[in-house]
Scaffold this motif. Structure first.
Motif, mmCIF file in Angstrom:
data_model
loop_
_atom_site.group_PDB
_atom_site.id
_atom_site.type_symbol
_atom_site.label_atom_id
_atom_site.label_comp_id
_atom_site.label_asym_id
_atom_site.label_seq_id
_atom_site.Cartn_x
_atom_site.Cartn_y
_atom_site.Cartn_z
ATOM 1 N N LEU A 103 0.919 -1.286 -0.095
ATOM 2 C CA LEU A 103 -0.054 0.052 0.091
ATOM 3 C C LEU A 103 0.899 1.250 -0.034
ATOM 4 N N ASP A 104 1.907 1.272 1.040
ATOM 5 C CA ASP A 104 2.727 2.578 1.145
ATOM 6 C C ASP A 104 3.557 2.729 -0.239
ATOM 7 N N SER A 105 3.949 1.580 -1.062
ATOM 8 C CA SER A 105 4.598 1.864 -2.266
ATOM 9 C C SER A 105 3.846 2.383 -3.301
ATOM 10 N N PRO A 119 0.942 -0.148 6.256
ATOM 11 C CA PRO A 119 1.737 0.132 5.164
ATOM 12 C C PRO A 119 2.069 -1.370 4.548
ATOM 13 N N GLY A 120 2.312 -2.171 4.969
ATOM 14 C CA GLY A 120 2.646 -3.363 4.182
ATOM 15 C C GLY A 120 1.601 -4.339 3.633
ATOM 16 N N LYS A 154 4.398 12.794 -1.063
ATOM 17 C CA LYS A 154 5.705 13.035 -1.592
ATOM 18 C C LYS A 154 6.992 11.940 -1.582
ATOM 19 N N THR A 155 6.929 11.549 -0.317
ATOM 20 C CA THR A 155 7.946 10.410 -0.163
ATOM 21 C C THR A 155 7.030 8.944 0.361
ATOM 22 N N ARG A 156 7.707 7.863 0.566
ATOM 23 C CA ARG A 156 7.250 6.661 0.756
ATOM 24 C C ARG A 156 7.071 6.735 2.376
ATOM 25 N N LYS A 196 6.978 1.431 -8.834
ATOM 26 C CA LYS A 196 7.950 2.303 -8.771
ATOM 27 C C LYS A 196 7.107 3.636 -9.484
ATOM 28 N N ARG A 197 7.767 4.846 -9.083
ATOM 29 C CA ARG A 197 7.156 6.131 -9.136
ATOM 30 C C ARG A 197 7.161 6.216 -10.902
#
Length: 124
Positions: A9-11, A43-44, A20-22, A72-73
């Motif tokens: 999820l966080d990724s 988050p996982g 803005k950031t992971r 990936k962003r």
């Protein structure tokens, strides 16, 4: 690009530019500001297509549906293919301006001011 059927999820929230950031995304998950399919999410948590993600960003609620899980962003044009945005429209500027705010540095409200605030909120 090889894609999994599920990603953390966080990724994913970071990859589709909702945070803005992971580490910001993970902190929001831990704080309970992110819900997946109506339940609080860590988050996982693995998410996949058709999962509904609700989150609070900058005081506003965002509702998005996962259409393509990515880890990936990516560029902004690719993000449109990865989610469906079902967020309500932001409140108008008139509504935001009508909400009373305390001056910065004014300190804590007095007992009288707190009662007036509670009365405005309907918390009598």
């Amino acid at each position: 690009m090889v894609e999994n059927q599920s990603v953390r999820l966080d990724s994913w929230v970071w990859a589709v530019r909702l945070f803005k950031t992971r580490s910001d995304a993970a902190a929001a998950c831990r704080a309970g500001h992110v819900r997946v399919n109506g339940t609080a999410a860590k988050p996982g948590l693995r998410i996949g297509p058709d999962d509904e993600v609700r989150l609070r960003v900058g005081g506003l609620e965002k509702i998005v549906v996962v259409t393509r899980p990515i880890a990936k962003r990516v560029g902004a044009s690719v993000v449109a293919d990865c989610l469906i945005d079902r967020s309500p429209p932001p409140p108008s500027k008139e509504i935001l301006m009508s909400v009373p705010r305390r001056d910065r540095g004014a300190g804590r409200p007095t007992k009288r001011e707190r009662r007036e605030i509670d009365k405005l909120r309907g918390l009598d």
